[in-house]
Design a protein around this motif. Structure first.
Motif, PDB file in Angstrom:
ATOM      1  N   ASP A  36      -6.089   3.788  -6.314  1.00  0.00           N
ATOM      2  CA  ASP A  36      -7.376   3.598  -5.644  1.00  0.00           C
ATOM      3  C   ASP A  36      -8.308   4.743  -6.025  1.00  0.00           C
ATOM      4  N   ASP A  49       0.842  -1.189   0.000  1.00  0.00           N
ATOM      5  CA  ASP A  49       0.000   0.000   0.000  1.00  0.00           C
ATOM      6  C   ASP A  49       0.883   1.248   0.000  1.00  0.00           C
ATOM      7  N   TYR A 106      -2.131   0.338  -4.622  1.00  0.00           N
ATOM      8  CA  TYR A 106      -1.515  -0.944  -4.282  1.00  0.00           C
ATOM      9  C   TYR A 106      -0.384  -1.204  -5.269  1.00  0.00           C
ATOM     10  N   ARG A 131      -5.939  -6.381  -6.675  1.00  0.00           N
ATOM     11  CA  ARG A 131      -4.656  -6.575  -6.002  1.00  0.00           C
ATOM     12  C   ARG A 131      -3.971  -7.858  -6.488  1.00  0.00           C
TER      13      ARG A 131
END
Length: 231
Positions: free
Chosen positions: A59, A3, A16, A42
């Motif tokens: 994101d 992250d 990610y 992911r």
């Protein structure tokens, strides 16, 4: 650490990041379906890392996600294209700045909403030079296809309830008419989101392992060739 926060022209964006064990390789951004940045996206980043790519999924919903189609549609329609473009271009610039980055540009791979955004990124983000689109969906309009800076690869199921084959063929024709280098593949009997192997009650029968495997091999080979890493 997977992250990350990366800078964009509008501030900063979470995402990610997956990197190959070697620490260096070609690079691609990975763009989410309308659900948000969830486990499936992911896992796609992780798979690209296993193939030797640096992969970053911005994101776009800022930590929010859903498993309900109605909520997902609302989030898709509320998405700011200005912000999405900043996120995508910033993600590509971040990858290009990584010490292990190599290649002639950064790739873009997206699914559903992300499939449309992937082509948008190819038209608008300076670092993006090749795009893969799975079942292109983008109700926010179309980019200027004459500004696509490299080749585009598309994957569509012949039983896609959101993107019929004739709509995909029309999209390919529009892109080619604008001078784009476009190749679309069609997978017999596959439905929308056939690549997503995330198990949910409402998704029974959606995942098509054969189509997913074939499209994955094509996508990896395409990006290696387009970004300068061979096939």
């Amino acid at each position: 650490m997977p992250d990350v926060e990366f800078p964009t022209s509008g501030g900063s964006t979470p995402g990610y990041l997956a990197e190959p064990a070697s620490g260096h390789g070609l690079a691609t951004i990975v763009l989410q379906e309308w659900w948000g940045l969830e486990e499936h996206i992911r896992s796609v980043c992780d798979r690209f890392a296993d193939e030797g790519f640096l992969a970053l999924a911005p994101d776009l919903y800022r930590g929010d996600s859903t498993t309900k189609p109605g909520e997902a549609q609302q989030k898709l329609m509320a998405l700011s294209m200005e912000q999405a473009e900043q996120d995508m271009c910033g993600a590509a610039e971040f990858l290009a700045s990584r010490p292990g980055y190599g290649g002639k540009g950064v790739g873009s791979v997206g699914f559903c909403l992300g499939g449309g955004l992937s082509v948008w990124a190819l038209a608008t983000c300076p670092e993006i030079t090749a795009a893969v689109s799975y079942y292109y969906v983008l109700p926010h309009g179309k980019p200027d296809f004459s500004k696509l800076k490299g080749p585009a690869l598309g994957h569509f199921g012949t039983k896609d309830e959101f993107v019929p084959v004739d709509a995909a063929e029309q999209l390919a024709a529009e892109m080619k008419q604008a001078g784009a280098d476009v190749t679309f593949h069609y997978y017999e009997g596959a439905t929308h989101a056939f690549f997503n192997d995330l198990e949910r009650p409402e998704r029974v029968g959606v995942h098509d392992p054969q189509a997913a495997q074939a499209s994955w091999g094509r996508s990896v080979s395409f990006l290696r060739s387009a970004l300068g890493g061979g096939s």
